[in-house]
Design a protein around this motif. Structure first.
Motif, PDB file in Angstrom:
ATOM      1  N   TYR A 254     -38.640 -32.810 -64.655  1.00 38.02           N
ATOM      2  CA  TYR A 254     -38.268 -34.130 -64.119  1.00 38.02           C
ATOM      3  C   TYR A 254     -39.389 -35.170 -64.238  1.00 38.02           C
ATOM      4  O   TYR A 254     -39.225 -36.311 -63.821  1.00 38.02           O
ATOM      5  CB  TYR A 254     -37.788 -34.021 -62.664  1.00 38.02           C
ATOM      6  N   ALA A 255     -40.546 -34.761 -64.784  1.00 37.52           N
ATOM      7  CA  ALA A 255     -41.624 -35.744 -64.957  1.00 37.52           C
ATOM      8  C   ALA A 255     -42.352 -35.485 -66.262  1.00 37.52           C
ATOM      9  O   ALA A 255     -42.374 -34.363 -66.767  1.00 37.52           O
ATOM     10  CB  ALA A 255     -42.584 -35.683 -63.777  1.00 37.52           C
TER      11      ALA A 255
ATOM     12  N   ASN B  44     -34.437 -31.519 -53.374  1.00 35.17           N
ATOM     13  CA  ASN B  44     -35.369 -32.489 -52.776  1.00 35.17           C
ATOM     14  C   ASN B  44     -36.673 -32.557 -53.559  1.00 35.17           C
ATOM     15  O   ASN B  44     -37.225 -33.637 -53.769  1.00 35.17           O
ATOM     16  CB  ASN B  44     -35.687 -32.111 -51.323  1.00 35.17           C
ATOM     17  N   ALA B  45     -37.174 -31.389 -53.958  1.00 29.62           N
ATOM     18  CA  ALA B  45     -38.418 -31.350 -54.742  1.00 29.62           C
ATOM     19  C   ALA B  45     -38.212 -32.058 -56.082  1.00 29.62           C
ATOM     20  O   ALA B  45     -39.063 -32.844 -56.522  1.00 29.62           O
ATOM     21  CB  ALA B  45     -38.853 -29.900 -54.955  1.00 29.62           C
TER      22      ALA B  45
ATOM     23  N   ILE C  16     -52.663 -38.701 -57.155  1.00 26.53           N
ATOM     24  CA  ILE C  16     -51.936 -37.493 -57.564  1.00 26.53           C
ATOM     25  C   ILE C  16     -50.833 -37.215 -56.539  1.00 26.53           C
ATOM     26  O   ILE C  16     -50.994 -37.519 -55.347  1.00 26.53           O
ATOM     27  CB  ILE C  16     -52.871 -36.280 -57.771  1.00 26.53           C
ATOM     28  N   ALA C  17     -49.722 -36.699 -57.026  1.00 25.87           N
ATOM     29  CA  ALA C  17     -48.655 -36.273 -56.121  1.00 25.87           C
ATOM     30  C   ALA C  17     -48.581 -34.755 -56.218  1.00 25.87           C
ATOM     31  O   ALA C  17     -48.879 -34.183 -57.263  1.00 25.87           O
ATOM     32  CB  ALA C  17     -47.333 -36.896 -56.546  1.00 25.87           C
ATOM     33  N   VAL C  18     -48.210 -34.113 -55.123  1.00 21.60           N
ATOM     34  CA  VAL C  18     -48.160 -32.650 -55.154  1.00 21.60           C
ATOM     35  C   VAL C  18     -46.896 -32.139 -54.467  1.00 21.60           C
ATOM     36  O   VAL C  18     -46.466 -32.675 -53.451  1.00 21.60           O
ATOM     37  CB  VAL C  18     -49.447 -32.030 -54.557  1.00 21.60           C
ATOM     38  N   VAL C  19     -46.326 -31.144 -55.090  1.00 24.77           N
ATOM     39  CA  VAL C  19     -45.115 -30.530 -54.582  1.00 24.77           C
ATOM     40  C   VAL C  19     -45.272 -29.023 -54.763  1.00 24.77           C
ATOM     41  O   VAL C  19     -46.069 -28.579 -55.588  1.00 24.77           O
ATOM     42  CB  VAL C  19     -43.898 -31.100 -55.359  1.00 24.77           C
ATOM     43  N   SER C  20     -44.531 -28.262 -53.980  1.00 22.10           N
ATOM     44  CA  SER C  20     -44.715 -26.820 -54.018  1.00 22.10           C
ATOM     45  C   SER C  20     -43.438 -26.117 -54.432  1.00 22.10           C
ATOM     46  O   SER C  20     -42.342 -26.622 -54.188  1.00 22.10           O
ATOM     47  CB  SER C  20     -45.121 -26.366 -52.617  1.00 22.10           C
ATOM     48  N   GLN C  21     -43.602 -24.959 -55.064  1.00 21.90           N
ATOM     49  CA  GLN C  21     -42.449 -24.071 -55.239  1.00 21.90           C
ATOM     50  C   GLN C  21     -41.917 -23.796 -53.825  1.00 21.90           C
ATOM     51  O   GLN C  21     -42.712 -23.627 -52.892  1.00 21.90           O
ATOM     52  CB  GLN C  21     -42.933 -22.788 -55.916  1.00 21.90           C
ATOM     53  N   THR C  22     -40.596 -23.770 -53.633  1.00 22.92           N
ATOM     54  CA  THR C  22     -40.054 -23.681 -52.265  1.00 22.92           C
ATOM     55  C   THR C  22     -40.432 -22.380 -51.540  1.00 22.92           C
ATOM     56  O   THR C  22     -40.359 -22.318 -50.325  1.00 22.92           O
ATOM     57  CB  THR C  22     -38.510 -23.793 -52.269  1.00 22.92           C
ATOM     58  N   THR C  23     -40.850 -21.379 -52.319  1.00 22.60           N
ATOM     59  CA  THR C  23     -41.149 -20.082 -51.710  1.00 22.60           C
ATOM     60  C   THR C  23     -42.652 -19.808 -51.591  1.00 22.60           C
ATOM     61  O   THR C  23     -43.065 -18.669 -51.386  1.00 22.60           O
ATOM     62  CB  THR C  23     -40.499 -18.968 -52.551  1.00 22.60           C
TER      63      THR C  23
ATOM     64  N   TYR D 133     -45.492 -33.763 -50.997  1.00 19.69           N
ATOM     65  CA  TYR D 133     -44.141 -33.414 -50.578  1.00 19.69           C
ATOM     66  C   TYR D 133     -44.136 -31.923 -50.261  1.00 19.69           C
ATOM     67  O   TYR D 133     -44.300 -31.088 -51.152  1.00 19.69           O
ATOM     68  CB  TYR D 133     -43.096 -33.749 -51.648  1.00 19.69           C
ATOM     69  N   ASN D 134     -43.985 -31.619 -48.986  1.00 14.32           N
ATOM     70  CA  ASN D 134     -43.995 -30.218 -48.552  1.00 14.32           C
ATOM     71  C   ASN D 134     -42.599 -29.630 -48.731  1.00 14.32           C
ATOM     72  O   ASN D 134     -41.766 -29.708 -47.839  1.00 14.32           O
ATOM     73  CB  ASN D 134     -44.448 -30.138 -47.096  1.00 14.32           C
ATOM     74  N   SER D 135     -42.371 -29.071 -49.924  1.00 11.81           N
ATOM     75  CA  SER D 135     -41.030 -28.586 -50.254  1.00 11.81           C
ATOM     76  C   SER D 135     -40.837 -27.106 -49.933  1.00 11.81           C
ATOM     77  O   SER D 135     -39.820 -26.524 -50.323  1.00 11.81           O
ATOM     78  CB  SER D 135     -40.759 -28.840 -51.741  1.00 11.81           C
ATOM     79  N   ILE D 136     -41.799 -26.509 -49.247  1.00 12.66           N
ATOM     80  CA  ILE D 136     -41.608 -25.102 -48.846  1.00 12.66           C
ATOM     81  C   ILE D 136     -40.433 -25.074 -47.873  1.00 12.66           C
ATOM     82  O   ILE D 136     -40.418 -25.808 -46.888  1.00 12.66           O
ATOM     83  CB  ILE D 136     -42.884 -24.535 -48.192  1.00 12.66           C
TER      84      ILE D 136
END
Lengths: 287, 287
Positions: free
Chosen positions: B132-133, B100-101, B154-161, B184-187
C-alpha cells in the motif's frame, strides 16, 4: 583546585540569533521586544542600557516609530495578525526549534487531531505554541499524562527545553491511550547535549555550578539533572551569588550554563576564581 | 491433575468472521480463497472437505462461476484492481485490524512519509500491507530497526500479531532516528490480551500447551512468551502431537491457543485428557 567547564557553554543557537538581531538593530533603531528577549536578567539589563525596551501589548503609539522584535520564545497567531493589521514592521527572532513545534501544532490542528504539549503551562514558549491549535491539552508531569482519557488519535510535542527521558516516558504512556500517536520531538539539540554533559560532568566533580537565569527553564532542568549525581550544586545567576572562599581545598568544580547565559557572566566567574585561588587553579574544558 | 484453560481461547474476532463467511457461502456456492483462509491446517482441511479451494492467482477460468473470498490476512491494491477489472464478485474477509493498518499505510503514502512495518517480511499480512506504499521498509527485529538510517519523518506500523513490548522498543529506537514519528499501534486487542494471559498462565503451571498452527505467527509468539516463564512448553497442532501418559502425576497444565485455532481441537485435547486421567483431572478457566 580544578575547574572543568562544559563544552557547550554560553548562548545556544536560537538565543545567539535573537540577541544578535536586537544588538544590531539597537545601534540604529529604537527596539522593543515582546516580553524579556531571553530568560537572563543580566543580559536584559545590558540591552535595557542600550535602549531596548520590553512591551507586553501593541497598544502603544510609539510602536510605529521603532523596530518590534518577537523574542525567541515566539508568539501566537493573534499577535502576528495584529502586527500585520496595524502595519507594524517587525523582526521575528523566534527560535527555529520553537517555530518547528508551532508548525507541527498548526498542521495537526488542520488534521483535527488533539495535541498534547508536554511542558510548563505558564512558560511563554508553551503559551505561544498552545495558541496554534483549538483542541489542545498541556501536561506538566507524567502523572498528568497518565490522568488523560483515551483518544483515537493524539499528537504530542514538547517544550524545547524538556528532559529527553521524561518525553520518552510520555510517549510510552500515550501508546496505552491511543491507537495512533503522532510524535514531534521538539526538544532542541543544544538542550539535549547540555543535559547529557550536565550528567557526565556532575558525576566527575565535588561541586557543580549551574549558571543561568532563575527564570530559565532549561537552566533549572540542568540543576535538577546535576542534583542526581553531585551532592553540592549551586544554581547561580552571577558571580555575586556565591563565595568561592568557602570551597574546600583541592576541590574539583564543574561549570555548566543554560542556553540563555551570556559569555560575560562565565568570564566574570572564571576571573573571580583565578583571583581567589591564583596558581592553585587549573581550568579545562570537558572532552 | 489440574488443567487451566486461558479465558481467551479459540478463534479471535477476525478469524471467526472469516471462517463464518466461508462456512455460510460454501453451503450455497463453490468458494475459493486467496491462499489458505487462516493459518490452521486442520481447519483448512475441514473447509477443503466442504469444497473450499485455495487459489494463488486469478488466472483461472472458473473464477467467475464461484465466490472468491479474500482471507483475513488481506491482499494488496493490485489484487483488488484485478478483481474489479475482471468483474469478479468477491467477499472481503480481511481482518478489520489488518484493514486499519492498510489504511494507515495508504494515508502515509499519500503524505509521502517513509513507512516502517515491524513484522515478518514473508508473512502474507505484511506482504499485503507493504504493497500500500511506495516508500516502505520492513524490519523483523530491533537490531534491524537500529541499523536503519536517520529520517526527518517516519511512520511505523506493526504486524497485528507482534509483541507489544517489542513494538514499544521499536518506537524508542525511532525517537532517536527521526524528529517526527507517526505511530499506528496495529497490534490487535486479542493478540495483546492473549500475550498477557500467556505470561500469567505460564507462571502458574508445570506444563504449558500452546495450541495452534505451526505456521501461525501469533501462536509462535505465545510459545516464545511462555518459554520465558515455564520450563516445559509444547507447541502442538492437535491432540495427536502429544502423549499425556508421560505427564508427571499431580501436574498443573496450562492451555492457550492461537487466534486461528478452532474450538474442536481444544475439545479433542480436553476429551483425551479426561480419558487419560479420569476423575483425577480438574478443568478450570483462568480468572
Amino acid at each position: 583546585m580544578r575547574l572543568i567547564l562544559s563544552s557547550n557553554i554560553g548562548f545556544c543557537y536560537g538565543v545567539k540569533r535573537a540577541v544578535g538581531i536586537v544588538d544590531e538593530l539597537s545601534s540604529e533603531y529604537k527596539v522593543k521586544t515582546f516580553g524579556p528577549l531571553i530568560h537572563n536578567p543580566q543580559m536584559i539589563e545590558r540591552l535595557r542600557a542600550k535602549g531596548v525596551q520590553t512591551i507586553d501589548s501593541l497598544n502603544d503609539k510609539t510602536n510605529k516609530e521603532c523596530k518590534i522584535v518577537i523574542r525567541s520564545h515566539g508568539v501566537g497567531p493573534d499577535t502576528y495578525n495584529l502586527l500585520n493589521k496595524m502595519g507594524i514592521d517587525y523582526i521575528d527572532a523566534t527560535c527555529p526549534f520553537v517555530k518547528n513545534a508551532q508548525d507541527f501544532v498548526k498542521r495537526k490542528n488542520r488534521e483535527k487531531i488533539t495535541v498534547l504539549i508536554f511542558g510548563d503551562k505558564q512558560h511563554p514558549e508553551v503559551k505561544a505554541v498552545m495558541s496554534y491549535a483549538k483542541d489542545i491539552v498541556v501536561a506538566e508531569s507524567i502523572e498528568e499524562v497518565k490522568a488523560l482519557p483515551n483518544f483515537k488519535k493524539i499528537a504530542v510535542v514538547s517544550q524545547t527545553t524538556q528532559s529527553k527521558q521524561l518525553f520518552r516516558e510520555v510517549v510510552m504512556v500515550l501508546l496505552d491511550k491511543a491507537v495512533e500517536v503522532d510524535i514531534y520531538n521538539s526538544i532542541c539539540g543544544a538542550t539535549e547535549s547540555r543535559q547529557t554533559e550536565a550528567e557526565k560532568l556532575s558525576c566527575m566533580v565535588d561541586i557543580m555550578l549551574i549558571v543561568g537565569g532563575k527564570n530559565s527553564a532549561n537552566t533549572r532542568r540542568l540543576y535538577t539533572v546535576c542534583q542526581n549525581h553531585c551532592e553540592v550544586c549551586y544554581h547561580i545567576e552571577t558571580v555575586r551569588d556565591i563565595g568561592f572562599d568557602l570551597f574546600p581545598k583541592n576541590s574539583t568544580i564543574g561549570l555548566i550554563t543554560g542556553a540563555s547565559t551570556p559569555d560575560f557572566i562565565v568570564d566574570e566567574i572564571i576571573d573571580a576564581m583565578e583571583r581567589e585561588f591564583g596558581a592553585d587553579l587549573s581550568v579545562e574544558t570537558l572532552n
